[in-house]
Design a protein around this motif. Structure first.
Motif, short mmCIF file in Angstrom:
data_model
loop_
_atom_site.label_atom_id
_atom_site.label_comp_id
_atom_site.label_asym_id
_atom_site.label_seq_id
_atom_site.Cartn_x
_atom_site.Cartn_y
_atom_site.Cartn_z
N THR A 126 -13.35 21.11 71.05
CA THR A 126 -15.09 20.52 70.88
C THR A 126 -15.67 20.22 71.62
O THR A 126 -15.12 19.29 72.53
CB THR A 126 -15.18 20.02 69.14
OG1 THR A 126 -16.58 19.85 68.69
CG2 THR A 126 -14.23 18.56 68.86
N ARG A 129 -18.62 23.91 67.17
CA ARG A 129 -17.77 23.62 66.82
C ARG A 129 -16.33 22.94 66.96
O ARG A 129 -16.81 22.57 67.80
CB ARG A 129 -17.66 25.08 67.52
CG ARG A 129 -18.06 26.60 67.18
CD ARG A 129 -17.30 27.17 66.06
NE ARG A 129 -16.22 27.52 66.64
CZ ARG A 129 -15.89 28.34 67.28
NH1 ARG A 129 -16.58 29.50 67.88
NH2 ARG A 129 -14.73 28.63 67.70
N VAL A 130 -15.75 22.95 65.99
CA VAL A 130 -14.47 22.59 66.57
C VAL A 130 -13.67 24.16 66.42
O VAL A 130 -12.51 24.82 65.81
CB VAL A 130 -13.65 22.11 65.48
CG1 VAL A 130 -12.67 21.27 65.63
CG2 VAL A 130 -14.71 20.56 65.17
N CYS A 131 -12.54 24.17 67.21
CA CYS A 131 -12.27 25.63 68.22
C CYS A 131 -10.56 25.83 67.62
O CYS A 131 -9.70 24.77 67.10
CB CYS A 131 -11.92 25.95 69.77
SG CYS A 131 -13.59 25.95 70.51
#
Length: 414
Positions: free
Chosen positions: A100, A75-77
């Motif tokens: 991330t 995930r990349v927030c």
């Protein structure tokens, strides 16, 4: 379905079941700022490759699902940014971006280090339970103490010991240097938020929402500042750490009061060192007690909590690490021709010692254990074996502790 996490300091965190839908973002809400500080374990030495080990444990498998996208990438927030001050020696630098993986230990501060610390799952958990934008300001350097490097101003200048003078170390002018760097960086970032938080508008403002401290190794191994006491002593030899930790909390709140007037009640989490899990040595247990002590002080009741990290130590990997320790010890005994061991008379050549050690390790550590080790561990015991599962669970526990101190208890409507 609810899960509970017990904390030192008489708090119980009630956690909603996994799988809840995060609240929709609201860019008009004040930016929520969290400060993460400490030494090498706050940096994080778990290689990203070890994270998949979480899939073998039903309890951590669901957390792993939150760390990954459906295609298996991490995930990349969307709503969590990070500013990370770190470095080696005197060469500190900053890494900035969307949260991330890769914001663990970094040889080059501005480049992905291929590791995680507690920050990744901390940010993921906070993001899931707030609809406001979030910023993590992380300041961490390996090999740093509270008694000297992060020494708070209220503790005064560090008084050098005889050993310090003889070894030309711990000079007075650098007493508290990393405390000062930490505070300076936090204030610098807060003065220029649109540099690190995409879309930030001055009129939305920010709030200091929590502080997490994760440190301890350089203090627990020091016998100069914390001398050993007589065997019959009931005193904790690390009681000064408790005193300095309390000073640290008060000073941080005071020093950040000029950027946020509510900093006097800033929720504060102490990550209690948990190396060796539930079976610490007597010294390590005393140190854990000293770390946790400020959370029980009346002055901090309700806004400081100590989170034990021992429960997240991976016992199967720890058992294998102990076997590797036996291998290293046996190799040392052969090299140094210790009495009562196979090469006590020096009759073994280097080649024979190497062959002996290969067979010794093969008999001690199975192929299954080697496979497990390669899958889940990537560093030494004092770095929680470089286990991504451990760092992920610790980060999540820190986040829930902050949420409880805020009074959120996981209520994402706040």
């Amino acid at each position: 379905m609810l899960r509970c996490v017990c904390l030192v300091g008489c708090l119980l965190v009630v956690i909603p079941a996994r799988g809840e839908t995060p609240a929709e973002p609201s860019s008009s809400k004040p930016l929520q700022v969290y400060i993460l500080a400490g030494q090498s374990n706050m940096e994080g030495h778990a290689k990203v490759e070890t994270i998949d080990y979480m899939s073998e444990d039903p309890q951590s498998k669901s957390l792993l699902a939150k760390m990954r996208n459906e295609d298996g990438t991490f995930r990349v927030c969307d709503r969590v940014s990070i500013s990370y001050l770190t470095g080696r020696g005197d060469n500190s630098g900053e890494g900035v971006g969307k949260l991330t993986t890769g914001y663990g230990s970094r040889p080059k501060p501005s480049e992905d280090g291929g590791k995680i610390g507690p920050e990744f799952t901390f940010g993921l958990t906070i993001e899931e339970h707030t609809d406001a934008p979030v910023l993590l300001i992380k300041t961490a350097w390996g090999g740093k103490s509270l008694f000297y490097d992060f020494r708070p101003p209220s503790a005064g200048v560090y008084p050098r010991t005889k050993n310090d003078i003889e070894r030309d170390r711990n000079h007075e002018e650098d007493s508290g240097k990393y405390y000062r760097l930490m505070v300076q960086h936090v204030k610098s970032v807060l003065r220029d938020l649109d540099r690190v938080v995409p879309g930030y508008q001055d009129d939305q403002g920010f709030e200091l929402a929590g502080f997490v401290w994760f440190q301890g190794w350089n203090d627990v191994v020091n016998r100069d500042v914390y001398p050993r006491l007589p065997a019959d002593s009931e005193q904790n030899r690390f009681e000064k750490y408790s005193e300095w930790m309390a000073d640290f909390i008060r000073d941080v709140r005071s020093d950040l009061g000029d950027v946020d007037s509510s900093a006097a009640e800033l929720p504060f989490v102490i990550g209690v060192m948990g190396v060796d899990g539930e079976h610490p040595s007597p010294d390590h247990q005393q140190f854990r007690d000293a770390m946790a002590a400020p959370a029980k002080m009346d002055a901090f009741r309700g806004n400081v909590v100590a989170v034990p990290t021992g429960p997240y130590w991976d016992e199967p990997l720890g058992a294998i690490a102990s076997k590797f320790g036996e291998v290293r010890q046996k190799s040392y005994q052969l090299r140094t021709k210790q009495r009562g061991h196979e090469n006590h008379d020096g009759s073994m050549s280097k080649e024979q010692q190497a062959e002996f050690m290969q067979e010794f390790e093969r008999e001690l550590i199975s192929e299954e254990e080697l496979t497990l080790w390669k899958r889940g561990a990537s560093n030494a015991g004092y770095h929680y074996l470089g286990c991504g599962k451990t760092m992920a669970q610790i980060g999540e526990a820190f986040a829930w502790a902050v949420l409880e101190l805020q009074g959120n208890s996981g209520d994402s409507s706040n």
